[in-house]
Design a protein around this motif. Structure first.
Motif, PDB file in Angstrom:
ATOM      1  N   ASP A  53      -6.311  -2.579  -9.250  1.00  0.00           N
ATOM      2  CA  ASP A  53      -7.313  -2.471  -8.166  1.00  0.00           C
ATOM      3  C   ASP A  53      -6.681  -2.115  -6.822  1.00  0.00           C
ATOM      4  OD1 ASP A  53      -5.993  -4.881  -7.938  1.00  0.00           O
ATOM      5  OD2 ASP A  53      -7.772  -6.040  -7.382  1.00  0.00           O
ATOM      6  N   ASN A  54      -5.427  -1.589  -6.832  1.00  0.00           N
ATOM      7  CA  ASN A  54      -4.800  -1.188  -5.575  1.00  0.00           C
ATOM      8  C   ASN A  54      -5.442   0.117  -5.097  1.00  0.00           C
ATOM      9  OD1 ASN A  54      -2.901   0.079  -3.655  1.00  0.00           O
ATOM     10  ND2 ASN A  54      -1.602  -1.662  -4.161  1.00  0.00           N
ATOM     11  N   ARG A  55      -5.961   0.109  -3.880  1.00  0.00           N
ATOM     12  CA  ARG A  55      -6.697   1.274  -3.349  1.00  0.00           C
ATOM     13  C   ARG A  55      -5.834   2.164  -2.450  1.00  0.00           C
ATOM     14  NH1 ARG A  55      -9.603  -0.271  -6.853  1.00  0.00           N
ATOM     15  NH2 ARG A  55     -11.816  -0.728  -6.768  1.00  0.00           N
ATOM     16  N   GLY A  56      -4.591   1.732  -2.147  1.00  0.00           N
ATOM     17  CA  GLY A  56      -3.655   2.633  -1.467  1.00  0.00           C
ATOM     18  C   GLY A  56      -3.648   2.629   0.042  1.00  0.00           C
ATOM     19  N   SER A  57      -4.770   2.183   0.669  1.00  0.00           N
ATOM     20  CA  SER A  57      -4.805   2.179   2.139  1.00  0.00           C
ATOM     21  C   SER A  57      -5.462   0.893   2.625  1.00  0.00           C
ATOM     22  CB  SER A  57      -5.594   3.371   2.674  1.00  0.00           C
ATOM     23  OG  SER A  57      -6.988   3.179   2.469  1.00  0.00           O
ATOM     24  N   ASP A 101       0.048   4.207   1.027  1.00  0.00           N
ATOM     25  CA  ASP A 101      -0.042   4.936   2.303  1.00  0.00           C
ATOM     26  C   ASP A 101       0.994   4.416   3.297  1.00  0.00           C
ATOM     27  OD1 ASP A 101      -2.169   6.346   1.330  1.00  0.00           O
ATOM     28  OD2 ASP A 101      -3.564   5.800   2.944  1.00  0.00           O
ATOM     29  N   ALA A 159      -9.461   1.199   2.550  1.00  0.00           N
ATOM     30  CA  ALA A 159     -10.042   1.163   1.196  1.00  0.00           C
ATOM     31  C   ALA A 159      -9.859  -0.211   0.557  1.00  0.00           C
ATOM     32  CB  ALA A 159      -9.405   2.250   0.335  1.00  0.00           C
ATOM     33  N   GLN A 160      -8.694  -0.817   0.762  1.00  0.00           N
ATOM     34  CA  GLN A 160      -8.430  -2.125   0.155  1.00  0.00           C
ATOM     35  C   GLN A 160      -9.330  -3.197   0.764  1.00  0.00           C
ATOM     36  OE1 GLN A 160      -5.898  -2.024  -2.348  1.00  0.00           O
ATOM     37  NE2 GLN A 160      -7.090  -3.811  -2.936  1.00  0.00           N
ATOM     38  N   LEU A 214       0.811  -1.213   0.000  1.00  0.00           N
ATOM     39  CA  LEU A 214       0.000   0.000   0.000  1.00  0.00           C
ATOM     40  C   LEU A 214       0.844   1.262   0.000  1.00  0.00           C
ATOM     41  CD1 LEU A 214      -2.562  -1.335   2.599  1.00  0.00           C
ATOM     42  CD2 LEU A 214      -2.927  -1.099   0.141  1.00  0.00           C
ATOM     43  N   GLU A 255     -12.897  -2.811  -0.533  1.00  0.00           N
ATOM     44  CA  GLU A 255     -13.029  -3.336  -1.900  1.00  0.00           C
ATOM     45  C   GLU A 255     -13.166  -4.864  -1.868  1.00  0.00           C
ATOM     46  OE1 GLU A 255     -11.899  -4.804  -5.790  1.00  0.00           O
ATOM     47  OE2 GLU A 255     -10.775  -5.151  -3.936  1.00  0.00           O
TER      48      GLU A 255
END
Length: 511
Positions: free
Chosen positions: A83-87, A41, A90-91, A39, A94
């Motif tokens: 599809d990486n949401r960064g945190s 973040d 969020a991940q 991630l 998803e």
């Protein structure tokens, strides 16, 4: 395309690379799904050393493969996946939306900010979230709080004795092996350059690691540190091989030289294992039992075995206890009111002071420096120079491969900077150039004169040390381990005291 309906979605964090961790121990590979993610973040909440990011991402990818080999279904989201949401939040959201698990299972995070995220998930995602204890430690935070309750002072030495009794390590019945709890006094020999220095094994990057190195260079190329050469172990078997090599080659002399520093010798007889312990590739109790068995077999002296074991079941457990006892808010402790900006040379290594140049250059190259370099060089300088302890904390968290807030923050704020006013440590770890000269060969190659106290040619640590004593006499004068230094300063003639103040001010103005 989702698998069959899943029972538990098990989120495994990047420092939980242990197949027996509580989140996995109660799971069922046939019915549960493991989620892991690299991630942005987490890689950027401080601008971590490039080697640290590469080490963790590669170790995570290898751990996912290890779990698949054990029969788990692992959904692994790489940093560059679409599809990486960064945190984490969020991940996880998803994955929940796609898989609709009955519940989410996690082992408690090691850091306060991630633990707060975990606590928010049940309400946010309207489903049960089981947050299980991390049983890879000897002492839970609740246990530590019970131990600390009602004590006027918290001292690692007494906590360590409890952990020795609890684990049975280096015990002969109820008594400590060798009749003493602590052999630290025997572990302060300066090293000589003609000693044979074993180097930690270097592991050639495999294709997985090579992919990660390319990704880190592309995404985090502007972060601190050298990415190449990269030689960390990134699998459990390689981490265990690295530990075996330490035990065979360096452990016998680890005790004697654990406080020594030598130019061009970043590792000496140190284990260089903390990054493996802190991410879960090595088991702390297992490595301690192994070291104890080497002593019982007569292959390792007691001062080496005790010194190593104390670092793990003493300090490591103790600082984690302090962290959870005092968070949040502990990270802003500032007993001395220090506010100076962190000097640029902490990032560049460009300073004429040879000890600091060596410690920072080695940190940039290896994402590693041993505990005396951290405490008595970079930490000591920051304390004497009045650097903001929070800025120093963020630097340590950024630059070392083994740094997680739970272990790094108390070591920096409590031990190194005495910013908690003596909760964790019994005295400020302040020292003049004489200590550095005794424990290292740095001063011989330095343009400053370690024997001079004041003036432009004098070692800056000397005037800064006495200036620190003078500035903070009201706060340190009653400390039994510092009172003598205040009395010594008071005996200096007024002109000498003025020269100290002038030398310190001139040096600090040049920072």
């Amino acid at each position: 395309m989702s698998m069959a309906p899943i029972r538990n979605l098990i989120l495994v964090l990047g420092d939980q690379l242990t197949p027996s961790i509580t989140s996995l121990a109660g799971g069922d590979p046939a019915r549960d799904l493991v989620l892991m993610a690299e991630l942005g973040d987490e890689a950027r909440y401080v601008r971590h050393h490039k080697k640290k990011i590469a080490f963790l991402f590669s170790a995570m990818r290898h751990f996912a493969a290890e779990l698949r080999g054990l029969g788990w279904t692992v959904e692994y989201v790489t940093l560059d996946a679409p599809d990486n949401r960064g945190s984490f939040t969020a991940q996880l959201g998803e994955a929940i939306a796609r898989h609709r698990p009955e519940r989410v299972v996690v082992t408690e995070a090691g850091e306060w900010r991630v633990r707060q995220m975990q606590a928010s998930w049940a309400e946010r995602f309207s489903r049960p979230v089981d947050i299980l204890p991390d049983e890879r430690f000897l002492c839970s935070s609740a246990d530590f709080a019970r131990w600390a309750a009602g004590r006027k002072q918290l001292r690692m030495e007494y906590f360590y004795r409890e952990m020795r009794r609890r684990s049975g390590l280096l015990m002969d019945g109820d008594a400590p092996a060798g009749g003493r709890w602590n052999f630290d006094a025997e572990n302060r020999k300066p090293a000589k350059a003609d000693l044979f220095m074993p180097r930690p094994p270097v592991f050639e990057p495999d294709p997985v690691t090579q992919q990660v190195l390319a990704l880190v260079e592309a995404r985090f190329g502007d972060h601190f540190g050298d990415l190449a050469p990269f030689g960390f172990a990134v699998t459990r078997s390689d981490a265990e091989a690295a530990f075996d090599a330490f035990v065979a080659r360096a452990l016998p002399k680890f005790g004697d030289y654990q406080d020594a520093m030598l130019t061009g010798e970043p590792f000496l007889y140190h284990a260089v294992m903390s990054q493996y312990l802190n991410c879960g590739l090595l088991d702390p109790l297992r490595v301690c039992r192994r070291v104890e068995s080497e002593w019982r077999a007569g292959r390792v002296p007691l001062n080496a075995a005790e010194g190593f074991i104390r670092q793990i079941i003493g300090w490591r457990e103790y600082v984690r206890g302090i962290y959870w006892l005092k968070m949040p808010g502990y990270e802003r402790s500032n007993f001395f009111g220090h506010a100076r900006k962190l000097p640029d040379f902490y990032w560049t290594g460009e300073t004429p002071m040879e000890c600091l140049r060596a410690a920072v250059s080695q940190t940039r190259e290896h994402a590693y420096a041993h505990h005396i370099q951290r405490l008595m060089i970079t930490g000591n300088f920051a304390l004497l120079a009045g650097i903001d302890p929070h800025a120093l904390h963020e630097w340590y968290l950024t630059v070392y491969a083994d740094a997680y807030e739970w272990v790094e923050l108390p070591n920096t704020v409590g031990m190194s900077q005495f910013a908690d006013g003596g909760l964790l440590a019994s005295k400020p770890y302040a020292a003049s150039g004489a200590y550095i000269n005794r424990m290292s060969d740095y001063c011989g190659g330095c343009p400053y004169d370690v024997k001079q106290r004041t003036g432009p040619e004098a070692c800056p640590f000397n005037a800064l040390y006495w200036d620190f004593v003078s500035r903070h006499r009201a706060k340190i004068g009653s400390n039994p381990r510092m009172a003598q230094m205040v009395r010594t300063y008071d005996k200096f003639p007024a002109e000498e005291q003025q020269r100290i103040a002038d030398s310190a001010a001139a040096f600090l103005a040049g920072l």
